[in-house]
Enzyme design. Structure first.
Site, PDB file in Angstrom:
ATOM      1  N   ASP A 122       0.888  -1.277  -0.003  1.00 28.84           N
ATOM      2  CA  ASP A 122      -0.027  -0.107   0.204  1.00 28.84           C
ATOM      3  C   ASP A 122       0.890   1.171   0.032  1.00 28.84           C
ATOM      4  O   ASP A 122       0.535   2.315  -0.683  1.00 28.84           O
ATOM      5  CB  ASP A 122      -1.005   0.026   1.151  1.00 28.84           C
ATOM      6  CG  ASP A 122      -2.013  -1.022   1.476  1.00 28.84           C
ATOM      7  OD1 ASP A 122      -1.677  -2.071   1.946  1.00 28.84           O
ATOM      8  OD2 ASP A 122      -2.841  -0.962   0.520  1.00 28.84           O
ATOM      9  N   HIS A 131      -5.210 -10.060   6.066  1.00 32.35           N
ATOM     10  CA  HIS A 131      -4.641 -10.689   5.137  1.00 32.35           C
ATOM     11  C   HIS A 131      -4.609 -12.399   5.115  1.00 32.35           C
ATOM     12  O   HIS A 131      -3.774 -12.900   4.120  1.00 32.35           O
ATOM     13  CB  HIS A 131      -3.339  -9.953   4.405  1.00 32.35           C
ATOM     14  CG  HIS A 131      -3.280  -8.569   4.339  1.00 32.35           C
ATOM     15  ND1 HIS A 131      -3.014  -7.527   5.250  1.00 32.35           N
ATOM     16  CD2 HIS A 131      -4.023  -7.901   3.158  1.00 32.35           C
ATOM     17  CE1 HIS A 131      -3.038  -6.457   4.703  1.00 32.35           C
ATOM     18  NE2 HIS A 131      -3.503  -6.544   3.348  1.00 32.35           N
ATOM     19  N   ASP A 134       0.204 -14.207   2.315  1.00 35.03           N
ATOM     20  CA  ASP A 134      -0.890 -14.189   2.026  1.00 35.03           C
ATOM     21  C   ASP A 134      -1.451 -15.112   0.729  1.00 35.03           C
ATOM     22  O   ASP A 134      -2.360 -15.328   0.255  1.00 35.03           O
ATOM     23  CB  ASP A 134      -1.825 -12.653   1.577  1.00 35.03           C
ATOM     24  CG  ASP A 134      -0.867 -12.044   0.611  1.00 35.03           C
ATOM     25  OD1 ASP A 134      -0.203 -12.589  -0.120  1.00 35.03           O
ATOM     26  OD2 ASP A 134      -1.336 -10.814   0.358  1.00 35.03           O
ATOM     27  N   GLY A 135      -0.429 -16.069   0.584  1.00 37.19           N
ATOM     28  CA  GLY A 135      -0.521 -17.199  -0.522  1.00 37.19           C
ATOM     29  C   GLY A 135      -0.850 -16.956  -1.800  1.00 37.19           C
ATOM     30  O   GLY A 135      -1.483 -17.604  -2.524  1.00 37.19           O
ATOM     31  N   ASP A 136      -0.495 -15.659  -2.278  1.00 36.86           N
ATOM     32  CA  ASP A 136      -0.810 -15.349  -3.704  1.00 36.86           C
ATOM     33  C   ASP A 136       0.439 -14.814  -4.457  1.00 36.86           C
ATOM     34  O   ASP A 136       0.269 -14.251  -5.424  1.00 36.86           O
ATOM     35  CB  ASP A 136      -1.681 -13.979  -3.760  1.00 36.86           C
ATOM     36  CG  ASP A 136      -1.164 -12.611  -3.220  1.00 36.86           C
ATOM     37  OD1 ASP A 136      -0.106 -12.792  -2.517  1.00 36.86           O
ATOM     38  OD2 ASP A 136      -1.900 -11.700  -3.276  1.00 36.86           O
ATOM     39  N   SER A 159       4.698  -6.728  -4.693  1.00 35.26           N
ATOM     40  CA  SER A 159       5.463  -7.194  -5.721  1.00 35.26           C
ATOM     41  C   SER A 159       5.237  -6.402  -6.937  1.00 35.26           C
ATOM     42  O   SER A 159       6.257  -6.056  -7.559  1.00 35.26           O
ATOM     43  CB  SER A 159       5.022  -8.572  -6.278  1.00 35.26           C
ATOM     44  OG  SER A 159       5.237  -9.460  -5.071  1.00 35.26           O
ATOM     45  N   THR A 208      14.037 -11.562   1.572  1.00 31.12           N
ATOM     46  CA  THR A 208      13.267 -11.011   0.724  1.00 31.12           C
ATOM     47  C   THR A 208      13.955 -11.442  -0.600  1.00 31.12           C
ATOM     48  O   THR A 208      15.018 -12.105  -0.643  1.00 31.12           O
ATOM     49  CB  THR A 208      13.133  -9.670   0.599  1.00 31.12           C
ATOM     50  OG1 THR A 208      14.425  -9.025   0.365  1.00 31.12           O
ATOM     51  CG2 THR A 208      12.568  -9.126   2.047  1.00 31.12           C
ATOM     52  N   MET A 209      13.199 -11.111  -1.821  1.00 32.70           N
ATOM     53  CA  MET A 209      13.989 -11.284  -2.962  1.00 32.70           C
ATOM     54  C   MET A 209      15.464 -10.427  -3.108  1.00 32.70           C
ATOM     55  O   MET A 209      16.109 -11.128  -4.217  1.00 32.70           O
ATOM     56  CB  MET A 209      13.202 -10.873  -4.057  1.00 32.70           C
ATOM     57  CG  MET A 209      13.127  -9.507  -4.491  1.00 32.70           C
ATOM     58  SD  MET A 209      11.533  -9.023  -5.550  1.00 32.70           S
ATOM     59  CE  MET A 209      11.582  -7.253  -5.833  1.00 32.70           C
ATOM     60  N   ASP A 257      12.152 -18.253   1.046  1.00 29.07           N
ATOM     61  CA  ASP A 257      11.119 -16.949   0.896  1.00 29.07           C
ATOM     62  C   ASP A 257      10.351 -17.168  -0.650  1.00 29.07           C
ATOM     63  O   ASP A 257      11.314 -17.106  -1.383  1.00 29.07           O
ATOM     64  CB  ASP A 257      11.878 -15.620   1.084  1.00 29.07           C
ATOM     65  CG  ASP A 257      11.077 -14.324   0.676  1.00 29.07           C
ATOM     66  OD1 ASP A 257       9.920 -14.326   1.388  1.00 29.07           O
ATOM     67  OD2 ASP A 257      11.531 -13.964  -0.349  1.00 29.07           O
TER      68      ASP A 257
END
Length: 539
Positions: A70, A179, A359-361, A404, A455-456, A516
């Site tokens: 956000d 979430h 949040d699984g997405d 993302s 993280t990435m 991750d």
């Protein structure tokens, strides 16, 4: 008149895809919704700001829940709006008090249902004709004096997917957000009295509540809790606050900000300081046409204005930077195609990695980027790398949403800027390295994550470090070493404590044993591109 513009409120009614709304006279002027549990793309927010900010001299207040996605997407839109001359102020609300101060990550406190206090009071002020500065000052005071704690009795499931995490029938998830992510800790199920006491203890400590203080209360249903159970919670909250000699001035109860079909509640308190108590109560009591504010009338407009459709790539101003020959264009196209297919093939596994601590997405979000690139593959400016990355950034911004989407938009935008500075004749490997490095630094700047934060960045930094080391060696195993570095960086995130993003709110070790999801997907597309390049060299 002051236009009050808005957050997205992802409040989805139980077993329903209808977005509950807090837009109406006396609350929000606009609300921007993203995909389930994802921040909206910045382009949607920009459009809303243009609508409410056009010919509006009073200004626009943007209220944002404190989640990385956000903050990034609204930040992009706000900066763009300011460039067009729109007067915009922003408030980021973080009212979650479930995680002790010393254990919070760099993302800070989450924005939960307590933000409705901010919206209602700011909306009442705006309706009364207060200036933007006055509204901002009061809204910040409300935000700073609001604290929320959530408990979950069941996990939720995105339609068509499995539960976010497993929770035994005799256990409670403490510190849940909205979430579907796991909470701060898990305890044995107790009585309603015991659970409410635990929540109020933390809330009262956070707000420094003492005897004779006054509060307003929100009890929010996650979506799957029965009215009977919610009524019991409301009864316990009011009685226990009165037992502490705290004056309960107003109570609002309902299904206000949900987590799909999860059973649980948020308890949110607004401390009514002596100097503001009467004023704040008046603002809370002011009539609003927003349909979801408890005990208020509905007034839904019969007509709606739809945003114009927009091509995912959007028009990029000219083709800039160096150009590629026909053979290089074909190879670039093949790299993109293979990378997108690899991302799509791993959608379900990436979603699985993202459950519990996310949040699984992740897989679904990245597939939207992959589909956006594939659908526009024949339209992309393959001849000019700088323009190409700008177009991919636009696809990420438009199609993905969430954290993302903002991060990949920033990554490709910064890379495009670097490529635009390159000159003909420069070494292509070095050119792409500089673009990758520039994108990485941009992610670190705006996303605030660094190596070791799970993280990435862990994958990307490992690749960058290896590339810098071997760039001038012209070694035949250049791409093999890049692949090895990518997976070493990715695998380093196993059992790593997250310090950035939504995962930073999850403290339970069992959700952090796998790699991750963001780091894994970065390893996938980097590996695919490297292997495609390697195969091309061998033919």
């Amino acid at each position: 008149m002051l236009y009050l513009s808005a957050i997205k409120i992802r409040t989805i009614a139980q077993r329903c895809t209808v977005v509950r709304c807090f837009v109406g006279d006396g609350m929000l002027t606009a609300s921007i919704a993203g995909s389930i549990f994802a921040a909206p793309p910045s382009t949607h927010i920009t459009y809303a700001l243009q609508c409410v900010g056009k010919a509006n001299k009073a200004g626009v207040l943007v209220v944002v829940p404190n989640y990385t996605g956000d903050c990034l997407n609204f930040g992009i839109a706000i900066e763009k709006a300011r460039q067009t001359g729109i007067k915009v102020e922003e408030i980021i609300v973080g009212d979650d008090c479930s995680i002790p101060e010393g254990e919070q990550g760099i993302a800070g406190k989450r924005g939960l249902v307590g933000m409705l206090f901010v919206i209602k009071i700011a909306g009442a002020l705006a309706k009364r004709g207060s200036s933007l500065n006055e509204v901002v000052e009061i809204a910040r005071h409300v935000s700073q004096n609001t604290a929320t704690y959530g408990i979950g009795l069941t996990a939720c499931a995105i339609p068509g997917q499995e539960l976010m995490f497993q929770l035994a029938q005799d256990e409670v998830e403490c510190g849940m957000g909205v979430h579907g992510e796991a909470g701060y800790e898990r305890i044995k199920l107790g009585t309603a009295s015991k659970l409410v006491s635990m929540m109020l203890e933390r809330i009262c400590e956070t707000l420094a509540l003492a005897a004779n203080n006054s509060v307003a209360v929100i009890v929010n249903n996650f979506g799957g809790l029965s009215q009977l159970e919610q009524g019991i919670i409301v009864h316990e909250v009011v009685n226990q606050l009165r037992y502490r000699s705290i004056n309960v001035i107003r109570v609002y109860s309902g299904t206000l900000m949900t987590s799909l079909n999860s059973s649980g509640v948020h308890v949110s308190l607004l401390k009514l300081n002596e100097n503001h108590e009467n004023m704040f109560v008046e603002y809370l009591d002011d009539i609003t046409a927003a349909p979801c504010w408890p005990n208020r009338s509905c007034n839904v407009p019969s007509t709606a204005i739809r945003a114009p459709s927009e091509d995912a790539t959007r028009e990029i101003a000219g083709k800039i930077g160096i150009s590629l020959n026909t053979q290089e264009q074909c190879l670039t196209k093949l790299c993109l195609e293979n990378a997108c297919v690899a991302i799509s093939d791993n959608e379900e596994y990436l979603n699985e990695l993202d459950r519990g601590c996310g949040d699984g997405d992740c897989g679904s979000t990245m597939k939207r980027l992959a589909d956006g690139v594939l659908n526009n593959l024949n339209k992309l400016s393959l001849s000019h790398p700088a323009t190409l990355l700008s177009e991919i950034a636009s696809i990420a911004e438009t199609c993905m949403g969430g954290t993302s989407g903002a991060l990949y938009c920033l990554f490709f935008t910064s890379g495009a800027k670097e490529l635009a500075l390159c000159r003909h004749g420069e070494d292509k490997r070095r050119m792409w390295f500089l673009a990758f490095y520039s994108g990485l630094k941009c992610l670190e700047k705006y996303g605030k994550a660094k190596v070791g934060d799970r993280t990435m960045i862990d994958t990307m930094d490992a690749v960058c470090t290896m590339s810098r080391k071997i760039l001038n060696e012209r070694a035949s195993d250049f791409y093999e070493k890049i692949v090895t570095a990518a997976w070493e960086g990715c695998n380093s995130t196993k059992n790593m404590r997250p310090k950035a993003g939504r995962a930073s709110y999850v403290k339970q070790a069992q959700y952090l044993t796998k790699t991750d999801a963001g780091s894994y997907v970065a390893a996938i597309w980097i590996t695919t591109i490297a292997e495609t390049m390697c195969s091309a060299m061998c033919t």
